[in-house]
Design a protein around this motif. Structure first.
Motif, short mmCIF file in Angstrom:
data_model
loop_
_atom_site.label_atom_id
_atom_site.label_comp_id
_atom_site.label_asym_id
_atom_site.label_seq_id
_atom_site.Cartn_x
_atom_site.Cartn_y
_atom_site.Cartn_z
N GLU A 131 -32.73 72.07 90.53
CA GLU A 131 -32.81 71.03 91.57
C GLU A 131 -33.03 69.63 91.01
O GLU A 131 -32.79 68.65 91.72
CB GLU A 131 -33.93 71.37 92.55
CG GLU A 131 -33.67 72.63 93.35
CD GLU A 131 -34.68 72.85 94.44
OE1 GLU A 131 -34.48 73.77 95.26
OE2 GLU A 131 -35.70 72.12 94.49
N VAL A 132 -33.50 69.54 89.78
CA VAL A 132 -33.80 68.21 89.22
C VAL A 132 -32.97 67.95 87.96
O VAL A 132 -32.14 67.03 87.94
CB VAL A 132 -35.31 68.06 88.91
CG1 VAL A 132 -35.60 66.68 88.33
CG2 VAL A 132 -36.14 68.29 90.16
N ILE A 133 -33.21 68.74 86.94
CA ILE A 133 -32.62 68.44 85.64
C ILE A 133 -31.09 68.52 85.67
O ILE A 133 -30.39 67.57 85.31
CB ILE A 133 -33.19 69.37 84.57
CG1 ILE A 133 -34.73 69.27 84.53
CG2 ILE A 133 -32.61 69.04 83.21
CD1 ILE A 133 -35.24 67.87 84.33
N ASN A 134 -30.57 69.65 86.12
CA ASN A 134 -29.12 69.81 86.14
C ASN A 134 -28.46 69.01 87.25
O ASN A 134 -27.32 68.56 87.11
CB ASN A 134 -28.76 71.30 86.28
CG ASN A 134 -29.29 72.13 85.12
OD1 ASN A 134 -29.52 71.62 84.03
ND2 ASN A 134 -29.50 73.41 85.37
N PHE A 135 -29.16 68.84 88.35
CA PHE A 135 -28.58 68.16 89.51
C PHE A 135 -28.54 66.65 89.35
O PHE A 135 -27.57 65.99 89.74
CB PHE A 135 -29.38 68.53 90.77
CG PHE A 135 -28.85 67.97 92.04
CD1 PHE A 135 -29.49 66.91 92.68
CD2 PHE A 135 -27.68 68.46 92.59
CE1 PHE A 135 -28.99 66.40 93.85
CE2 PHE A 135 -27.16 67.94 93.76
CZ PHE A 135 -27.83 66.91 94.41
N LEU A 136 -29.58 66.07 88.74
CA LEU A 136 -29.69 64.62 88.64
C LEU A 136 -29.34 64.09 87.25
O LEU A 136 -29.27 62.86 87.08
CB LEU A 136 -31.10 64.16 89.01
CG LEU A 136 -31.57 64.51 90.43
CD1 LEU A 136 -33.02 64.07 90.62
CD2 LEU A 136 -30.67 63.86 91.47
N GLY A 137 -29.15 64.96 86.28
CA GLY A 137 -28.85 64.49 84.91
C GLY A 137 -27.49 63.83 84.80
O GLY A 137 -26.71 63.84 85.76
N PRO A 138 -27.19 63.27 83.64
CA PRO A 138 -27.99 63.21 82.40
C PRO A 138 -29.16 62.23 82.50
O PRO A 138 -29.19 61.39 83.38
CB PRO A 138 -26.97 62.77 81.35
CG PRO A 138 -25.97 61.96 82.11
CD PRO A 138 -25.87 62.60 83.47
N TRP A 139 -30.09 62.36 81.54
CA TRP A 139 -31.33 61.61 81.57
C TRP A 139 -31.40 60.61 80.42
O TRP A 139 -31.02 60.90 79.30
CB TRP A 139 -32.52 62.58 81.48
CG TRP A 139 -32.49 63.58 82.60
CD1 TRP A 139 -31.90 64.80 82.60
CD2 TRP A 139 -33.03 63.39 83.90
NE1 TRP A 139 -32.04 65.40 83.82
CE2 TRP A 139 -32.74 64.56 84.64
CE3 TRP A 139 -33.74 62.37 84.53
CZ2 TRP A 139 -33.15 64.73 85.96
CZ3 TRP A 139 -34.13 62.53 85.84
CH2 TRP A 139 -33.85 63.70 86.55
N LYS A 140 -31.92 59.44 80.76
CA LYS A 140 -31.99 58.38 79.75
C LYS A 140 -33.32 58.38 78.99
O LYS A 140 -33.33 58.12 77.79
CB LYS A 140 -31.79 57.02 80.42
CG LYS A 140 -30.43 56.82 81.05
CD LYS A 140 -30.31 55.43 81.67
CE LYS A 140 -28.94 55.22 82.30
NZ LYS A 140 -28.81 53.88 82.93
N SER A 141 -34.42 58.64 79.70
CA SER A 141 -35.73 58.49 79.06
C SER A 141 -36.75 59.43 79.68
O SER A 141 -36.52 60.04 80.73
CB SER A 141 -36.23 57.05 79.20
OG SER A 141 -36.43 56.73 80.57
#
Length: 410
Positions: free
Chosen positions: A353-363
């Motif tokens: 629900e967070v990592i795969n759904f909202l990624g990629p991540w900058k920091s």
């Protein structure tokens, strides 16, 4: 029975710093400071006035605002407490110097008990005991027996007889006999006593025999044993703060690897502690544990903390913190994902629900902010099938309402 009173959480320094940092980072997203306080504080689990006070104090500590810094306040408070304690100790010693015989030797226990009894109304029992270096329990026990000798237990009366015979044998040997030989000598004198009793009384009164010289060898510390598995894959709890499970995961960002730890209360599947860090150390998971302990204030014992066999959770610092809080430890016996399935499930949900759904991540800051919002939603809004398609917070609130109703009815 009276309803349980809600305790004020004792927030850790790391938790306060996190709140201040999140406010400063997200302040531009809101129209005013007050709006930011009111939006961020509930997600952290504190009041907006509390968050405001943290931010104001942080500004003072950084020299951005007039007023005493946290270090100055703590130092001032410590000095005031120290002055008060020193004044009390000085008064006690003045009275004690006139009461006890001169010479500097430690007064006999009965004499100290008499002094405490005489001055307890002015100074209190514990302050006097602290100055005289006598346990308050010793005073209460001896005072009660002095008032009524019948209160002494059979063991206490028998110990008084036994120690006199032990001292006689020990003195006759000129201090050479240890517990084993004294025990044998007493048996020869037809005095029936257990060897463990001789050892206990000699240790209590500081008696020991001569010890042969021994060659010292270096003995390495044994590896810390792994706690037993008290859960056995049965992730069920009858009430809150009965069973916690914990685990952490990793998130790849442009700035490097980030780690996220969670602690979940099994009863309502509520996340009670979490932490985001760039390092996979014991301090990282310990921060999540401290948040859970401070916010939940578990009391009365019976709480089990279950984790996998990760070195962070088996470290001395982590297990000591659990012990200090009265929390029992449990570790998966086999070591696969099934032994910590509930925590794995929550982490899988988080990654979906967070990592795969909202990624990629900058920091890390981005991961932390989204984790904060997700935990708030997970606890207060998200429906969970395992608890009847209700949010965890609602399930807990219903439980406490029912408990209060039963207590009032009783």
């Amino acid at each position: 029975m009276e309803s349980k009173k809600k305790r004020t959480p004792a927030y850790t320094a790391e938790f306060r710093e996190r709140g201040v940092r999140l406010f400063r980072e997200r302040r531009p997203d809101y129209t005013s400071d007050n709006a930011a306080y009111r939006a961020i504080a509930p997600k952290l689990g504190c009041s907006h006035d509390t968050l405001r006070a943290w931010c104001i104090q942080a500004a003072r500590d950084a020299g951005e605002r007039d007023g005493l810094t946290s270090e100055q306040k703590a130092r001032l408070k410590a000095l005031e407490r120290e002055v008060k304690e020193l004044r009390t100790a000085n008064e006690i010693l003045k009275k004690a110097s006139a009461y006890f015989c001169p010479g500097g030797a430690r007064p006999p226990v009965p004499q100290m008990i008499a002094f405490i009894e005489k001055h307890r109304g002015v100074f209190g029992v514990e302050p006097i005991c602290r100055v005289l270096q006598i346990a308050p329990a010793t005073f209460h026990r001896h005072a009660a027996i002095a008032r009524n000798p019948q209160l002494a237990s059979d063991r206490t009366r028998q110990d008084a007889v036994d120690i006199e015979k032990i001292k006689a044998v020990h003195g006759k040997s000129r201090g050479r006999y240890g517990a084993r030989k004294i025990w044998h000598q007493l048996r020869r004198d037809e005095h029936d006593i257990a060897r463990c009793t001789v050892e206990r009384l000699m240790r209590l009164h500081g008696l020991q025999g001569v010890v042969r010289g021994q060659k010292k060898t270096t003995i390495p510390d044994p590896a810390q044993p792994c706690p037993d598995d008290k859960v056995n894959r049965q992730f069920v709890a009858a009430m809150p703060d009965q069973l916690w499970v914990s685990d952490f995961t990793y998130v790849s960002t442009w700035a490097g690897m980030v780690y996220v730890a969670f602690i979940i209360d099994v009863f309502a599947r509520k996340i009670v502690g979490w932490r985001v860090s760039t390092s996979m150390t014991t301090g990282f998971v310990l921060d999540a544990l401290n948040q859970a302990i401070c916010q939940r204030c578990p009391t009365g014992g019976g709480l089990i903390h279950h984790s996998d066999r990760g070195s962070q959770y088996l470290s001395i610092r982590y297990t000591e913190r659990l012990a200090d809080a009265g929390i029992d430890t449990s570790v998966g016996s086999v070591g696969d994902s099934y032994d910590n399935a509930l925590a794995e499930s929550v982490i899988g949900l988080f990654k979906t629900e967070v990592i795969n759904f909202l990624g990629p991540w900058k920091s890390m800051a981005q991961v932390e902010w989204e984790t904060l919002q997700w935990v708030s939603r997970y606890n207060n809004e998200r429906l969970h099938s395992a608890i009847g398609h209700r949010p965890p917070q609602e399930v807990e609130d219903t439980f406490y309402e029912q408990m209060n109703t039963l207590e009032k009815a009783a």
